[in-house]
Design an enzyme around this catalytic site. Structure first.
Site, PDB file in Angstrom:
ATOM      1  N   HIS A 143       0.696  -1.135   0.039  1.00 14.49           N
ATOM      2  CA  HIS A 143      -0.025   0.063  -0.138  1.00 14.49           C
ATOM      3  C   HIS A 143       0.839   1.263  -0.006  1.00 14.49           C
ATOM      4  O   HIS A 143       2.202   1.070   0.423  1.00 14.49           O
ATOM      5  CB  HIS A 143      -0.791   0.187   1.293  1.00 14.49           C
ATOM      6  CG  HIS A 143      -2.158  -0.769   1.065  1.00 14.49           C
ATOM      7  ND1 HIS A 143      -2.159  -2.143   1.429  1.00 14.49           N
ATOM      8  CD2 HIS A 143      -3.390  -0.435   0.665  1.00 14.49           C
ATOM      9  CE1 HIS A 143      -3.481  -2.663   1.230  1.00 14.49           C
ATOM     10  NE2 HIS A 143      -3.998  -1.699   0.706  1.00 14.49           N
ATOM     11  N   LYS A 147      -0.856   5.037   4.430  1.00 11.70           N
ATOM     12  CA  LYS A 147      -1.527   3.857   5.307  1.00 11.70           C
ATOM     13  C   LYS A 147      -1.069   4.034   6.621  1.00 11.70           C
ATOM     14  O   LYS A 147       0.185   3.671   6.947  1.00 11.70           O
ATOM     15  CB  LYS A 147      -1.447   2.928   4.645  1.00 11.70           C
ATOM     16  CG  LYS A 147      -2.605   1.803   4.868  1.00 11.70           C
ATOM     17  CD  LYS A 147      -3.113   0.585   4.296  1.00 11.70           C
ATOM     18  CE  LYS A 147      -4.004  -0.067   4.931  1.00 11.70           C
ATOM     19  NZ  LYS A 147      -5.356   0.456   5.277  1.00 11.70           N
TER      20      LYS A 147
HETATM   21  P1  NAD Z   1      -7.431   9.971   4.797  1.00 14.35           P
HETATM   22  O1  NAD Z   1      -6.269  10.209   5.832  1.00 14.35           O
HETATM   23  O2  NAD Z   1      -7.110  10.756   3.449  1.00 14.35           O
HETATM   24  O3  NAD Z   1      -8.511  10.691   5.342  1.00 14.35           O
HETATM   25  C1  NAD Z   1      -9.238  10.633   6.601  1.00 14.35           C
HETATM   26  C2  NAD Z   1     -10.310  11.725   6.934  1.00 14.35           C
HETATM   27  O4  NAD Z   1     -10.851  11.383   7.953  1.00 14.35           O
HETATM   28  C3  NAD Z   1      -9.708  13.160   6.912  1.00 14.35           C
HETATM   29  O5  NAD Z   1     -10.269  13.931   6.082  1.00 14.35           O
HETATM   30  C4  NAD Z   1      -9.729  13.465   8.442  1.00 14.35           C
HETATM   31  O6  NAD Z   1     -10.123  14.812   8.483  1.00 14.35           O
HETATM   32  C5  NAD Z   1     -11.087  12.669   8.789  1.00 14.35           C
HETATM   33  N1  NAD Z   1     -11.052  12.573  10.211  1.00 14.35           N
HETATM   34  C6  NAD Z   1     -10.155  11.997  11.241  1.00 14.35           C
HETATM   35  N2  NAD Z   1     -10.492  12.181  12.328  1.00 14.35           N
HETATM   36  C7  NAD Z   1     -11.992  12.334  12.167  1.00 14.35           C
HETATM   37  C8  NAD Z   1     -13.044  12.221  13.298  1.00 14.35           C
HETATM   38  N3  NAD Z   1     -12.680  12.019  14.596  1.00 14.35           N
HETATM   39  N4  NAD Z   1     -13.807  12.516  12.882  1.00 14.35           N
HETATM   40  C9  NAD Z   1     -14.460  12.822  11.561  1.00 14.35           C
HETATM   41  N5  NAD Z   1     -13.395  12.829  10.471  1.00 14.35           N
HETATM   42  C10 NAD Z   1     -12.333  12.566  10.825  1.00 14.35           C
HETATM   43  O7  NAD Z   1      -7.626   8.497   4.716  1.00 14.35           O
HETATM   44  P2  NAD Z   1      -8.431   7.660   3.478  1.00 14.35           P
HETATM   45  O8  NAD Z   1      -7.324   7.189   2.507  1.00 14.35           O
HETATM   46  O9  NAD Z   1      -9.526   8.431   3.243  1.00 14.35           O
HETATM   47  O10 NAD Z   1      -8.788   6.360   4.411  1.00 14.35           O
HETATM   48  C11 NAD Z   1      -9.812   6.335   5.522  1.00 14.35           C
HETATM   49  C12 NAD Z   1     -10.048   5.029   5.952  1.00 14.35           C
HETATM   50  O11 NAD Z   1     -10.428   4.086   5.075  1.00 14.35           O
HETATM   51  C13 NAD Z   1      -8.516   4.314   6.054  1.00 14.35           C
HETATM   52  O12 NAD Z   1      -9.037   3.704   7.749  1.00 14.35           O
HETATM   53  C14 NAD Z   1      -8.522   3.375   5.250  1.00 14.35           C
HETATM   54  O13 NAD Z   1      -7.445   2.262   5.809  1.00 14.35           O
HETATM   55  C15 NAD Z   1      -9.906   3.011   4.846  1.00 14.35           C
HETATM   56  N6  NAD Z   1      -9.989   2.430   3.642  1.00 14.35           N
HETATM   57  C16 NAD Z   1     -11.022   1.510   3.541  1.00 14.35           C
HETATM   58  C17 NAD Z   1     -11.301   0.856   2.214  1.00 14.35           C
HETATM   59  C18 NAD Z   1     -12.318   0.137   1.855  1.00 14.35           C
HETATM   60  O14 NAD Z   1     -12.598  -0.429   0.863  1.00 14.35           O
HETATM   61  N7  NAD Z   1     -13.019  -0.360   2.941  1.00 14.35           N
HETATM   62  C19 NAD Z   1     -10.509   1.584   0.906  1.00 14.35           C
HETATM   63  C20 NAD Z   1      -9.701   2.623   1.263  1.00 14.35           C
HETATM   64  C21 NAD Z   1      -9.493   3.137   2.564  1.00 14.35           C
END
Ligand code: NAD
Length: 250
Positions: A143, A147
């Protein structure tokens, strides 16, 4: 134009995934009625703006997800969460919803259709390899460097599918974790490099050869599309849902 109901969606988390989900939700005729990020006031969970939403899509951080999802369910909004790295919280919330407190909760470590087909292929391969002890299984995931969790939630789900078919294995471990390396534990090797959207493989190696099954996501779009399809499903069904439920309906 669209053969599904137009939804009012709350986006919880507006990072890489949140922004892509917004794009796809708009393309599918939905409205983004509310955006919540880490700077939003805690009062947002009791707001009329949230209560007016059909569904919330939560992609934030492992330490924020349980609090967010619990408050969303309490506000009477269906919840789709893709945040990884909070497995115990996922079980607690699933129990809460199952034990009759109502609500709709859909969590998946990976929302992509291809990855879920890959999970099923990996389970079948593991069932086939079960009787051949000269082959040793190993999972590898790659990844992007941003991450936060390792191994990936997808690699953990993959490991669970493999373990369900391999009675000689009792668990998995992160490969760098020497203390836990035991022959009855499935190793997961996690690599972080560049902007890789996600590569997962399961391989069975003998002294003579290796058999591998591999999935590579070209971008995050497949995850975001799956999350929007999950939102369309969760808004119509109460209870706890998985990708297996969604795929059965596609
Ligand atoms: P990112 O860091 O780009 O975005 C995270 C967002 O969460 C940010 O905008 C931040 O402001 C917000 N945030 C942080 N704390 C918060 C809170 N307490 N309340 C509300 N918002 C809050 O991350 P990303 O790449 O978008 O990934 C997010 C999550 O999704 C990770 O855990 C990642 O592993 C997961 N993910 C899952 C899948 C899936 O298919 N299930 C796919 C990709 C990523």
């Amino acid at each position: 134009m669209h053969n599904h109901k137009a939804l009012r969606i709350a986006l919880i988390g507006y990072g890489r995934m949140g922004k892509l989900i917004e794009q796809i939700a708009l393309e599918r005729g939905h409205t983004i009625a509310l955006i919540v990020d880490e700077h939003s006031s805690p009062e947002v969970f009791s707001s009329e703006a949230l209560r007016s939403c059909d569904v919330a899509i939560e992609f934030t951080r492992p330490e924020a997800a349980e609090h967010n999802c619990q408050h969303l369910i309490q506000a009477g909004v269906a919840v789709v969460s893709g945040t990884t790295g909070w497995a115990e919280g996922v079980s607690r919330l699933s129990n809460m919803v199952q034990q009759g407190q109502g609500g709709s909760f859909f969590w998946a470590s990976n929302f992509s259709l291809g990855v879920n087909l890959f999970f099923e292929a990996a389970r079948r391969l593991s069932s086939l390899m079960h009787s051949y002890s000269t082959y040793t299984p190993k999972i590898q995931e790659v990844h992007h460097i941003h991450k936060l969790d390792a191994p990936s939630g997808t690699a953990i789900t993959l490991a669970e599918r493999v373990l369900s078919e391999q009675s000689a294995l009792v668990g998995w471990h992160l490969q760098s974790d020497e203390a836990q390396s035991a022959p009855d534990s499935l190793p997961i090797h996690a690599i972080r490099e560049g902007e890789v959207a996600g590569i997962h493989s399961i391989s069975y190696r003998s002294a003579e050869d290796v058999i591998s099954l591999r999935h590579e996501a070209f971008s995050r779009r497949g995850f975001a599309l799956g999350a929007v399809l999950a939102a369309e499903y969760a808004a119509q069904h109460s209870g706890v849902h998985t990708m297996q439920d969604l795929i059965a309906k596609l």
